[in-house]
Design a protein around this motif. Structure first.
Motif, short mmCIF file in Angstrom:
data_model
loop_
_atom_site.label_atom_id
_atom_site.label_comp_id
_atom_site.label_asym_id
_atom_site.label_seq_id
_atom_site.Cartn_x
_atom_site.Cartn_y
_atom_site.Cartn_z
N LEU A 32 0.84 -1.21 0.00
CA LEU A 32 0.00 0.00 0.00
C LEU A 32 0.87 1.25 0.00
O LEU A 32 0.56 2.24 -0.67
N GLU A 33 1.97 1.19 0.74
CA GLU A 33 2.87 2.35 0.78
C GLU A 33 3.49 2.58 -0.60
O GLU A 33 3.61 3.73 -1.04
N GLN A 34 3.85 1.50 -1.26
CA GLN A 34 4.41 1.61 -2.60
C GLN A 34 3.42 2.29 -3.56
O GLN A 34 3.80 3.02 -4.45
N ASP A 35 2.13 2.04 -3.36
CA ASP A 35 1.10 2.60 -4.22
C ASP A 35 0.54 3.92 -3.68
O ASP A 35 -0.42 4.46 -4.24
N ALA A 36 1.12 4.44 -2.59
CA ALA A 36 0.50 5.56 -1.87
C ALA A 36 0.16 6.74 -2.78
O ALA A 36 -0.96 7.25 -2.74
N GLU A 37 1.11 7.15 -3.61
CA GLU A 37 0.90 8.33 -4.43
C GLU A 37 -0.25 8.13 -5.41
O GLU A 37 -1.13 8.98 -5.55
N SER A 38 -0.25 6.98 -6.10
CA SER A 38 -1.32 6.75 -7.08
C SER A 38 -2.65 6.52 -6.38
O SER A 38 -3.71 6.87 -6.92
N LEU A 39 -2.63 5.99 -5.17
CA LEU A 39 -3.89 5.85 -4.42
C LEU A 39 -4.47 7.22 -4.11
O LEU A 39 -5.66 7.46 -4.29
N SER A 54 -6.92 -6.60 13.79
CA SER A 54 -6.51 -5.55 14.73
C SER A 54 -6.88 -4.14 14.25
O SER A 54 -6.88 -3.20 15.03
N GLY A 55 -7.14 -3.99 12.95
CA GLY A 55 -7.44 -2.67 12.40
C GLY A 55 -6.22 -1.93 11.90
O GLY A 55 -6.30 -0.77 11.47
N CYS A 56 -5.09 -2.62 11.91
CA CYS A 56 -3.81 -2.01 11.53
C CYS A 56 -3.82 -1.53 10.07
O CYS A 56 -3.36 -0.42 9.77
N VAL A 57 -4.36 -2.35 9.16
CA VAL A 57 -4.26 -2.03 7.73
C VAL A 57 -5.15 -0.84 7.37
O VAL A 57 -4.70 0.10 6.69
N SER A 58 -6.39 -0.84 7.83
CA SER A 58 -7.27 0.30 7.52
C SER A 58 -6.73 1.59 8.12
O SER A 58 -6.85 2.66 7.51
N SER A 59 -6.14 1.50 9.30
CA SER A 59 -5.54 2.70 9.90
C SER A 59 -4.41 3.22 9.03
O SER A 59 -4.22 4.44 8.88
N PHE A 60 -3.65 2.29 8.46
CA PHE A 60 -2.55 2.67 7.58
C PHE A 60 -3.07 3.38 6.33
O PHE A 60 -2.52 4.41 5.91
N VAL A 61 -4.13 2.84 5.75
CA VAL A 61 -4.73 3.49 4.58
C VAL A 61 -5.22 4.89 4.96
O VAL A 61 -5.08 5.84 4.19
N GLY A 62 -5.76 5.01 6.18
CA GLY A 62 -6.19 6.32 6.66
C GLY A 62 -5.04 7.30 6.74
O GLY A 62 -5.20 8.49 6.46
N SER A 63 -3.85 6.80 7.11
CA SER A 63 -2.68 7.68 7.16
C SER A 63 -2.23 8.09 5.76
O SER A 63 -1.72 9.18 5.56
N ILE A 64 -2.42 7.19 4.79
CA ILE A 64 -2.04 7.52 3.41
C ILE A 64 -2.97 8.58 2.84
O ILE A 64 -2.52 9.57 2.25
N LEU A 65 -4.27 8.38 3.03
CA LEU A 65 -5.25 9.23 2.33
C LEU A 65 -5.69 10.43 3.16
O LEU A 65 -6.16 11.42 2.60
#
Lengths: 217, 128
Positions: A32-39, A54-65
Motif C-alpha cells: 500500500l505504501e508503494q502505491d501511496a501516491e497513485s492511491l 486488529s485494524g492495523c491495515v485500515s488505519s494505515f490506509v487512513g494515514s495515506i489518504l
C-alpha cells in the motif's frame, strides 16, 4: 515513509482472540505504501477492508489518504476484532466503521461497483475444510488463518464478489501464499471477471512465500 | 460507531430477504455527537453514492430535519455543513436496526452493529 500504525493500546489478552500484525500484515502495508501516491491521486471515497482483525491495515490506509478523504469500512466475523479495529482507528486518528459481518454481505446490495479500495488479507493457511468451516463459525482467532483446502476456502467466496464491488477506478489488494496458487487466482479473475492484476510485492518470510496482488479493471 | 453514512450502505442480508430490505429502521437508539473534520470534496464525491431519501428518513428518525427532501443543485457550504453533520458526526452507539421486510433485528452495541446474526436465521419466506 508512513509510520506503521500504533497498536500499543491492544493487550496480550486482545491477541488471544485477534490476529496480531505479523509478516503478512507488514507486506500488505509495504504494498500500500508503494502505491501511496497513485492511491491518493485516484481520489478514493470508499475503502473497504474485509477481515480487518486488529485494524492495523485500515488505519494505515487512513494515514495515506487522510482521515476525512474517504469512508473507511471494515468487516470482521470476529466481534473481538471489530472492537480492536475501532480502537486502533481511534488510536491512529482514522475513523473506521467496524461491522461484525462475514465478508461484504451487508454491503453487497448498496456498494455495487462503488468500492474504490478493497483489501483482504484472508485466512490463507491450508487446513482441512472442516477446520476452516468451524473457524469461521467460531468467529475467533482461528478464523484469521484456517483456510481449508489450498487455503482458498474463504478467499474463493470473495473472489466471485470482487467484480461486483469494485468501482470503475477500484483496486483490490489480496494477500496470498504460494500454496494458494497465485497464477490460478489471477487467471480466474481475468477470465471470469475481466480484472487485470499485478504482483505488487512478494517475499519469503518465516517459512511462507507471501504475495500481495493488486486487481483492477 | 455506526454513522448515517454507513447506515446508508447497509441492507438486510437474511437469506431470501431481497426486496424492501433497505433502509434498516432504527429502534431504541442512543446517539452521541462527535466532531469530525469537514471535507467538502469528500462530500461532493460521496453524494452520488447516497440513497438520498433513505438518508433524509434516517436523520428524521433521529430528530434531525436539517436536510432537504431532494439534494439541491447548488452544493454550497451551508448545505455541505449540514450534510457533513448528518453523515459523519452523528454516532449511533446503542440500539438496533430492523429490516422493514423480514423484521430481522440487527443489534448495535458499543457502536458496533452485529450484522452476523443474519447468517443464523432460517430462510425467510417472502410474502407479497
Amino acid at each position: 515513509m508512513i509510520p506503521t500504525p500504533d497498536v500499543s493500546h491492544l493487550t496480550k489478552k486482545d491477541f488471544e482472540h485477534v490476529y496480531e500484525p505479523a509478516e503478512d500484515t507488514f507486506i500488505l502495508l509495504d504494498a500500500l505504501e508503494q502505491d501511496a501516491e497513485s492511491l491518493r491521486l485516484s481520489l478514493p471515497r470508499v475503502c473497504l477492508e474485509i477481515g480487518s482483525g486488529s485494524g492495523c491495515v485500515s488505519s494505515f490506509v487512513g494515514s495515506i489518504l487522510g482521515p476525512s478523504s474517504a469512508l473507511y469500512v471494515a468487516t470482521d466475523i470476529n466481534p473481538h476484532a471489530c472492537h480492536c479495529t475501532k480502537l486502533t482507528g481511534r488510536q491512529n486518528k482514522t475513523p473506521i466503521e467496524p461491522l461484525n459481518a462475514s465478508l461484504a454481505t451487508p454491503l453487497m446490495q448498496r456498494l455495487k461497483h462503488a468500492v474504490d479500495i478493497l483489501i483482504f488479507n484472508p485466512p490463507y493457511v491450508p487446513t482441512y475444510d472442516d477446520e476452516a468451516d468451524g473457524a469461521q463459525q467460531g468467529a475467533d482467532i482461528q478464523g484469521a488463518w484456517a483456510g481449508g483446502k489450498d487455503g482458498m476456502q474463504v478467499t474463493d467466496v470473495l473472489l466471485d464478489q470482487v467484480e461486483n464491488l469494485l468501482s470503475p477506478i477500484g483496486r483490490f489488494y489480496l494477500v496470498a501464499v504460494k500454496q494458494n496458487d497465485v497464477p490460478a487466482i489471477r487467471r480466474r479473475l481475468l477470465d471470469t471477471h475481466g480484472l487485470q492484476s499485478e504482483i505488487v510485492v512478494q517475499r519469503r518470510a518465516g517459512g511462507e512465500h507471501l504475495f500481495v496482488v493488486r486487481f483492477s479493471r | 460507531m455506526v454513522r448515517l453514512i454507513t447506515h446508508n450502505l447497509l441492507a438486510c442480508h437474511v437469506k431470501g430477504c431481497t426486496s424492501n430490505n433497505f433502509p434498516l429502521q432504527f429502534k431504541d437508539v442512543q446517539v452521541e455527537l462527535r466532531e469530525a473534520e469537514f471535507n467538502p470534496d469528500f462530500l461532493r464525491g460521496f453524494i452520488p453514492r447516497l440513497e438520498w431519501g433513505a438518508l433524509v428518513d434516517a436523520a428524521r428518525q433521529l430528530g434531525d430535519t436539517s436536510l432537504p427532501a431532494e439534494p439541491p443543485e447548488m452544493l454550497d457550504d451551508d448545505f455541505l455543513q449540514k450534510l457533513h453533520h448528518v453523515l459523519l458526526e452523528v454516532h449511533i452507539e446503542e440500539g438496533a436496526m430492523i429490516c422493514p421486510n423480514c423484521n430481522h433485528v440487527y443489534p448495535i452495541s458499543n457502536g458496533i452493529p452485529n450484522m452476523a446474526s443474519a447468517y443464523h436465521q432460517p430462510i425467510h419466506n417472502v410474502v407479497n
